[in-house]
Design a protein around this motif. Structure first.
Motif, mmCIF file in Angstrom:
data_model
loop_
_atom_site.group_PDB
_atom_site.id
_atom_site.type_symbol
_atom_site.label_atom_id
_atom_site.label_comp_id
_atom_site.label_asym_id
_atom_site.label_seq_id
_atom_site.Cartn_x
_atom_site.Cartn_y
_atom_site.Cartn_z
ATOM 1 N N ASP A 1 0.815 -1.216 0.000
ATOM 2 C CA ASP A 1 0.000 0.000 0.000
ATOM 3 C C ASP A 1 0.847 1.264 0.000
ATOM 4 O OD1 ASP A 1 1.020 -0.478 2.459
ATOM 5 O OD2 ASP A 1 -0.843 -0.149 3.571
ATOM 6 N N GLU A 2 2.121 1.129 -0.467
ATOM 7 C CA GLU A 2 3.029 2.260 -0.662
ATOM 8 C C GLU A 2 3.343 2.984 0.644
ATOM 9 O OE1 GLU A 2 1.481 4.767 -3.692
ATOM 10 O OE2 GLU A 2 1.621 3.257 -5.263
ATOM 11 N N ASN A 3 3.531 2.229 1.689
ATOM 12 C CA ASN A 3 4.010 2.762 2.956
ATOM 13 C C ASN A 3 5.419 2.243 3.208
ATOM 14 O OD1 ASN A 3 1.767 4.333 3.855
ATOM 15 N ND2 ASN A 3 0.682 2.435 4.321
ATOM 16 N N VAL A 4 6.166 2.973 4.005
ATOM 17 C CA VAL A 4 7.542 2.613 4.323
ATOM 18 C C VAL A 4 7.579 2.052 5.735
ATOM 19 C CG1 VAL A 4 9.904 3.453 4.564
ATOM 20 C CG2 VAL A 4 8.436 4.385 2.787
ATOM 21 N N VAL A 5 8.257 0.917 5.899
ATOM 22 C CA VAL A 5 8.331 0.259 7.194
ATOM 23 C C VAL A 5 9.757 -0.212 7.426
ATOM 24 C CG1 VAL A 5 7.686 -1.982 6.240
ATOM 25 C CG2 VAL A 5 7.335 -1.528 8.666
ATOM 26 N N ARG A 6 10.192 -0.120 8.663
ATOM 27 C CA ARG A 6 11.514 -0.587 9.073
ATOM 28 C C ARG A 6 11.366 -1.978 9.669
ATOM 29 N NH1 ARG A 6 17.009 0.373 8.364
ATOM 30 N NH2 ARG A 6 18.130 -0.487 10.148
ATOM 31 N N LEU B 1 2.141 -4.663 10.830
ATOM 32 C CA LEU B 1 2.263 -4.140 12.194
ATOM 33 C C LEU B 1 1.365 -4.851 13.186
ATOM 34 C CD1 LEU B 1 2.447 -0.298 11.485
ATOM 35 C CD2 LEU B 1 4.327 -1.890 11.869
ATOM 36 N N THR B 2 0.358 -5.588 12.737
ATOM 37 C CA THR B 2 -0.609 -6.175 13.676
ATOM 38 C C THR B 2 -0.584 -7.691 13.588
ATOM 39 O OG1 THR B 2 -2.352 -5.833 12.010
ATOM 40 C CG2 THR B 2 -2.063 -4.120 13.691
ATOM 41 N N GLU B 3 -1.589 -8.265 12.931
ATOM 42 C CA GLU B 3 -1.768 -9.706 13.019
ATOM 43 C C GLU B 3 -0.994 -10.488 11.976
ATOM 44 O OE1 GLU B 3 -4.771 -8.238 10.054
ATOM 45 O OE2 GLU B 3 -4.042 -7.611 12.017
ATOM 46 N N GLY B 4 -0.303 -9.820 11.039
ATOM 47 C CA GLY B 4 0.373 -10.537 9.958
ATOM 48 C C GLY B 4 1.823 -10.887 10.222
ATOM 49 N N PRO C 1 8.785 4.592 9.992
ATOM 50 C CA PRO C 1 9.890 5.541 10.178
ATOM 51 C C PRO C 1 9.610 6.501 11.324
ATOM 52 C CG PRO C 1 9.328 5.334 7.855
ATOM 53 C CD PRO C 1 8.264 4.613 8.609
ATOM 54 N N GLU C 2 10.662 7.051 11.878
ATOM 55 C CA GLU C 2 10.521 7.927 13.040
ATOM 56 C C GLU C 2 9.696 9.170 12.721
ATOM 57 O OE1 GLU C 2 11.388 7.274 16.004
ATOM 58 O OE2 GLU C 2 12.394 5.382 15.549
ATOM 59 N N GLU C 3 9.725 9.637 11.463
ATOM 60 C CA GLU C 3 8.991 10.854 11.130
ATOM 61 C C GLU C 3 7.482 10.685 11.257
ATOM 62 O OE1 GLU C 3 11.261 9.429 9.403
ATOM 63 O OE2 GLU C 3 12.965 10.826 9.296
ATOM 64 N N VAL C 4 6.988 9.485 11.023
ATOM 65 C CA VAL C 4 5.536 9.258 11.067
ATOM 66 C C VAL C 4 5.165 8.252 12.150
ATOM 67 C CG1 VAL C 4 5.233 9.836 8.634
ATOM 68 C CG2 VAL C 4 5.774 7.485 9.286
ATOM 69 N N LYS C 5 6.083 7.972 13.058
ATOM 70 C CA LYS C 5 5.824 6.968 14.081
ATOM 71 C C LYS C 5 4.682 7.386 15.001
ATOM 72 C CE LYS C 5 8.189 4.086 17.470
ATOM 73 N NZ LYS C 5 7.149 4.269 18.515
ATOM 74 N N ALA C 6 4.602 8.687 15.343
ATOM 75 C CA ALA C 6 3.537 9.142 16.242
ATOM 76 C C ALA C 6 2.160 8.928 15.621
ATOM 77 C CB ALA C 6 3.751 10.616 16.585
ATOM 78 N N ALA C 7 2.037 9.227 14.322
ATOM 79 C CA ALA C 7 0.746 9.037 13.661
ATOM 80 C C ALA C 7 0.371 7.561 13.600
ATOM 81 C CB ALA C 7 0.800 9.629 12.250
ATOM 82 N N PHE C 8 1.339 6.707 13.333
ATOM 83 C CA PHE C 8 1.044 5.276 13.304
ATOM 84 C C PHE C 8 0.693 4.750 14.686
ATOM 85 C CE2 PHE C 8 2.952 5.226 9.075
ATOM 86 C CZ PHE C 8 2.195 4.263 8.447
ATOM 87 N N ASP C 9 1.344 5.271 15.718
ATOM 88 C CA ASP C 9 0.992 4.861 17.075
ATOM 89 C C ASP C 9 -0.442 5.245 17.409
ATOM 90 O OD1 ASP C 9 3.491 3.824 17.384
ATOM 91 O OD2 ASP C 9 4.305 5.584 18.427
#
Length: 417
Positions: free
Chosen positions: A151-156, A203-206, A242-250
């Motif tokens: 879905d064109e998101n960046v993940v570490r 990030l969740t059940e996968g 990524p750290e730049e968008v970590k708060a929004a994902f949290d």
């Protein structure tokens, strides 16, 4: 020093069977006999002279050549000792030990020769080379990086791979570096799996699915290379934005967890209320069925009663009406606390016994003429009027009255329950 043989006129005899008439060698022989032991230095010197004189003739008996020959003998002796020492050192350097958990891979002139088992072994130095490979230790390597999801998101993502060497020969010679090849294959397999998954699923059940898919693809990738290693486990350690968008994902993850919590609470409440509601509904249905059966039976009873009364009514209408009237009034007035008394006049008195019973204890009962305790009804109609009014009753009216009385009784009974 030389050996002196008797009957040789004092001349020295070469211990190797040749005569030496040089004057410098006979100076130390007196009386034509030397009774001392043989000199090893002289033996080595003469051996060197023999080896050195193969290409040239013998020289005359010059006294200066004796020192040269002695120096040549010393040099030859040192060379022999050095050669023997080198051979001993070379032979001793070939011994080596392989540990219990290792296997030795022997290469001869750079080409694989054979495998050696644990223990003390020997190899010819400078000819064979031995590399010990641990075949029991569990090795680990880590793969991590920033990857793009479907879905064109960046993940570490970080992953750990555990493996063991099962074939030392293939491990060393199938590829240039089996560890580096495995690391590259792990990174490739992980990126392929992440690229087919969404951010929320990773990030969740996968997480379990990502781990199993990565291990399957990694095994398929390294199988054609036959690197002599066996995968033991693949651990999916962390996956974070990524750290730049970590708060929004949290925040998004917290909202999703709250939603799931509310859904679970609603399901728990529904699981508690639905059985109660079903029980109440079933109870209402059962009561309705019971009421239906009771009303039906009562109606059938009334029909049977009317069917029994009808022949009597046809035979004696007046008497039947009077009897039904009296029975009805008996049922109606049987539930009241008031008493109707006929004073042989044109009116009826009503005695409020309930009020009298609630009066003061020990007081005399009120007289029948006291207006405060008695209620006088209007004058009763004459006999002709009562008779005419009696003729106005019909069987339908009587049945309606009985039905009303029955419903009133049911209402009172339910109220007491």
């Amino acid at each position: 020093m030389a050996w002196n043989q008797p009957g040789n006129n004092g001349q020295d005899r070469d211990p190797w069977g040749s005569s030496n008439n040089q004057g410098g060698n006979s100076g130390g022989n007196k009386g034509g006999r030397d009774k001392g032991p043989p000199d090893l230095d002289d033996i080595f010197r003469k051996l060197s002279n023999k080896l050195g004189g193969l290409g040239g003739g013998k020289k005359g008996g010059d006294g200066g050549n004796s020192n040269d020959q002695r120096r040549s003998g010393n040099t030859g002796r040192l060379v022999s000792i050095a050669a023997a020492a080198v051979v001993v050192i070379w032979a001793g350097s070939g011994f080596y030990t392989i540990k219990e958990a290792e296997r030795g891979v022997v290469t001869r002139f750079g080409k694989f020769s054979h495998l050696v088992e644990p223990g003390l072994n020997w190899k010819p130095t400078f000819i064979d080379q031995v590399r010990a490979v641990n075949v029991e230790a569990v090795r680990e390597l880590s793969a991590s990086g920033t990857m793009l999801t479907s879905d064109e998101n960046v993940v570490r993502v970080e992953m750990n791979v555990q493996y063991r060497v099962t074939n030392p020969e293939r491990y060393l010679f199938s590829v240039t570096s089996a560890d580096d090849s495995l690391r590259q294959a792990t990174d490739s397999a992980l990126r392929g799996v992440i690229g087919r998954s969404t951010m929320d699923r990773i990030l969740t059940e996968g997480r379990t699915v990502v781990r199993s898919d990565t291990q399957r693809e990694l095994e398929e990738t390294i199988r054609p290379y036959d690197m002599g290693i066996t995968l033991l486990d693949v651990n999916f350690q962390t996956a974070r934005p990524p750290e730049e968008v970590k708060a929004a994902f949290d925040d998004a993850i917290a909202a999703r967890e709250n939603r799931e919590q509310k859904v679970r609470e609603a399901e728990a409440y529904a699981n508690g209320e639905i059985p109660v509601a079903r029980g109440k509904a079933q109870e209402t249905l059962e009561r309705a069925r019971a009421y239906k059966a009771r009303v039906t039976l009562e109606a059938q009873g009334e029909v049977d009663s009317f069917a029994r009364i009808l022949p009597e009514y046809k035979a004696a209408p007046q008497i039947t009406r009077e009897r039904l009237y009296i029975e009805t009034m008996e049922r109606v007035l049987g539930h009241t606390r008031k008493v109707l008394v006929n004073d042989k006049g044109n009116s009826l008195m009503v005695l409020p016994l309930d009020q009298l019973m609630r009066g003061q204890s020990g007081s005399a009962p009120a007289s029948s003429g006291d207006s405060t305790n008695l209620m006088r009804l209007p004058p009763a109609s004459s006999g002709s009027e009562r008779a005419s009014s009696s003729t106005s009753f019909s069987p339908d009216d009587i049945m309606d009255q009985r039905r009303v009385n029955s419903q009133r009784n049911d209402t009172q009974r339910e109220g007491r329950e």
